[in-house]
Design an enzyme around this catalytic site. Structure first.
Site, short mmCIF file in Angstrom:
data_model
loop_
_atom_site.label_atom_id
_atom_site.label_comp_id
_atom_site.label_asym_id
_atom_site.label_seq_id
_atom_site.Cartn_x
_atom_site.Cartn_y
_atom_site.Cartn_z
N LYS A 94 -31.80 16.78 -6.10
CA LYS A 94 -32.72 16.96 -7.23
C LYS A 94 -34.10 17.35 -6.74
O LYS A 94 -34.72 18.30 -7.24
CB LYS A 94 -32.78 15.61 -7.96
CG LYS A 94 -33.14 15.65 -9.39
CD LYS A 94 -33.24 14.25 -9.95
CE LYS A 94 -31.89 13.58 -10.12
NZ LYS A 94 -31.98 12.39 -10.99
N LYS A 106 -31.99 5.71 -3.71
CA LYS A 106 -31.73 5.03 -4.99
C LYS A 106 -31.53 3.55 -4.74
O LYS A 106 -31.08 3.16 -3.66
CB LYS A 106 -30.46 5.60 -5.63
CG LYS A 106 -30.36 5.36 -7.10
CD LYS A 106 -31.25 6.32 -7.84
CE LYS A 106 -31.07 6.33 -9.31
NZ LYS A 106 -31.55 7.61 -9.87
N SER A 361 -43.03 11.79 -11.29
CA SER A 361 -43.24 10.70 -10.32
C SER A 361 -43.99 11.22 -9.10
O SER A 361 -44.86 10.53 -8.55
CB SER A 361 -41.90 10.14 -9.85
OG SER A 361 -41.45 9.12 -10.69
N1 GLU Z 1 -34.51 7.53 -11.78
C1 GLU Z 1 -34.98 8.85 -12.04
C2 GLU Z 1 -33.97 9.88 -11.60
O1 GLU Z 1 -32.79 9.61 -11.53
C3 GLU Z 1 -36.38 9.08 -11.50
C4 GLU Z 1 -36.58 8.96 -10.04
C5 GLU Z 1 -38.05 8.97 -9.62
O2 GLU Z 1 -38.90 9.16 -10.48
O3 GLU Z 1 -38.30 8.79 -8.43
O4 GLU Z 1 -34.28 11.01 -11.38
#
Ligand code: GLU
Length: 470
Positions: A94, A106, A361
């Protein structure tokens, strides 16, 4: 019957499918694929009646090719190591997909938040953070958590506070976690970022007339029907922005049911109803159906925004949508994905479609490291120079505007303007880049494979820059 792949195996299989279109050495591809560090741990929680419960928790850092690593923390009783590994890997891809220069990670805690009091959740969060600190799994330059399913700004504030209480002399300690409340160093626009980003992703995909013609659709979300699976943060804001752009939200689902109204549902009203009554299923004027029925609803755009593997070989045949925008991580199993590709459905893949959250973020992390809000240094300057420009235009055309008109035009950009325009630009640029891989590589016949090819190439280059390859 073919073996059902686990979530992590599914991510690996998608990776392998795309890797076959690249020329990187096998060893390098293995290095990119695997999770670099997997921390699985347990800690006790004492209940009011004196009983002790053992809580299982995880943090996985998938790739250190860019530092720090980044990714949310999930609270759910479904959390397990395989799921956290899959989600960590997706975070790497991502970030690469939207050019956020961070590695992927994660976290997960195996608890169902609604079964715990606020006080217990605070204890769990603070202990989880302390365990991460002990093992060097958190820090502004190490690994930066954020919200995910079951967590939000409140949990992030507890993490930030625990981190700054334990780790001394850290001028940048606020940058150890993102998704914080504004009062605790958060950034405007983070809460709605994933849903807003998903909307930009769908709008970007729908901006290509050629692609839409194949689907027998006109360009743009305006006038299209939309079904939304999952009405948490991502689903709510995705529905909100699609409606704002002229889409009709014909169905919304939650874990206890789907509501359908071909004339359209207002997500704001549905959310208010849910807050008041604890469910969306009794929302007036809508037809109630079982939870998973949302994917069968007649619509142009389906937005799965709940959890992984909700669309499988068993139910994919009932999908009527022509576009699927993956707000959730991994909502399609590999079989389901292949079925939709064959059918000609345009799947806008998770690693790109839901990257709005991590994008903002990243902006929050930059703000915390800079110790200054975006726009603070430039807003007044911009306003003053725009005013000077307007004064010259007035002179040239010989007509003057009212002060209110001038103020409206000359307004300097504030934090929220920077965040939203940065997010919009990120999502449109990334779509164009992924689409061009899809169009240029004759054997790549879907956006997910194209996105994977693009990110594998990007990550491989990072390894080359690190001197590891060749
Ligand atoms: N939990 C979110 C995602 O799956 C955001 C991760 C973040 O902001 O670091 O993309």
């Amino acid at each position: 019957m073919a073996k059902q792949l686990s979530f992590f195996e599914t991510v690996l299989a998608f990776f392998d499918k795309a890797a076959a279109h690249t020329r990187h050495p096998k060893g390098l591809l293995e290095q990119i694929k695997e999770c670099n560090s997997v921390y699985s741990f347990k800690f006790p929680l004492r209940h009011a009646n004196g009983q002790i419960e053992t809580i299982s928790a995880y943090r996985v850092e998938h790739s250190h090719h860019k530092m720090p690593t980044k990714g949310g923390i999930r609270y759910s009783d479904m959390v397990n190591e395989d799921e956290v590994k899959a989600l960590a890997a997706l975070m790497t891809y991502k970030c690469a997909a939207v050019s956020v220069p961070l590695g992927g990670a994660k976290g997960g805690v195996q608890v169902e938040p609604r079964n715990y009091s606020e006080h217990q959740l605070e204890k769990i969060t603070r202990r989880y953070t302390a365990e991460l600190i002990k093992k060097n799994f958190i820090g502004p330059g190490i690994d930066v958590p954020a919200p995910d399913y079951g967590t939000g700004p409140r949990e992030m504030a507890w993490i930030a506070d625990t981190y700054s209480a334990i780790v001394e002399d850290q001028i940048d300690s606020l940058a150890a976690v993102t998704g914080k409340p504004i009062s605790q160093g958060g950034i405007m626009g983070r809460t709605e970022a994933t849903g807003r980003g998903l909307y930009y992703a769908v709008e970007a995909a729908m901006s290509y007339a050629d692609d839409m013609k194949k689907l027998k659709l006109t360009t743009g979300v305006d006038g299209k029907t939309v079904a939304v699976q999952g009405f948490g943060n991502v689903g709510y804001y995705a529905a909100y922005f699609h409606r704002e752009a002229g889409g009709t939200i014909v169905a919304i689902s939650e874990h206890d049911g789907t509501i359908v109204n071909p004339k359209g549902l207002d997500p704001v009203k549905v959310k208010e109803w849910q807050k008041e009554h604890g469910t969306i299923t009794t929302f007036p004027g809508a037809k109630k159906k079982p939870s998973n029925a949302v994917i069968e609803v007649e619509c142009d755009i389906l937005l799965p925004c709940a959890l992984e593997s909700t669309i499988t070989a068993d139910n994919v045949k009932n999908v009527k949508a022509k576009i699927v925008g993956e707000g959730a991580n991994g909502p399609l199993t590999m079989d389901a994905d292949e079925h939709l590709i064959k059918k000609g459905v345009l799947v806008v893949p998770d690693m790109y479609a839901n990257a709005g959250g991590v994008t903002v973020s990243y902006f929050e992390w930059l703000k915390n490291l800079n110790h200054v809000r975006f726009g603070r240094m430039s807003k007044r300057f911009e306003e003053a120079s725009n005013m000077r420009l307007l004064a010259s235009v007035e002179k040239l055309v010989g007509r003057s505007m009212t002060m209110d008109e001038k103020k409206l035009i000359a307004r300097g950009a504030d934090e929220i303007d920077f965040v939203n325009s940065g997010l919009e630009d990120t999502m449109y640029e990334a779509y164009d880049a992924i689409r061009s891989v899809w169009k240029k590589r004759k054997k790549v016949d879907d956006l997910r494979t194209a996105a994977f090819v693009m990110v594998i190439d990007k990550i491989a280059v990072s390894y080359a820059d690190l001197g590891i390859f060749p």
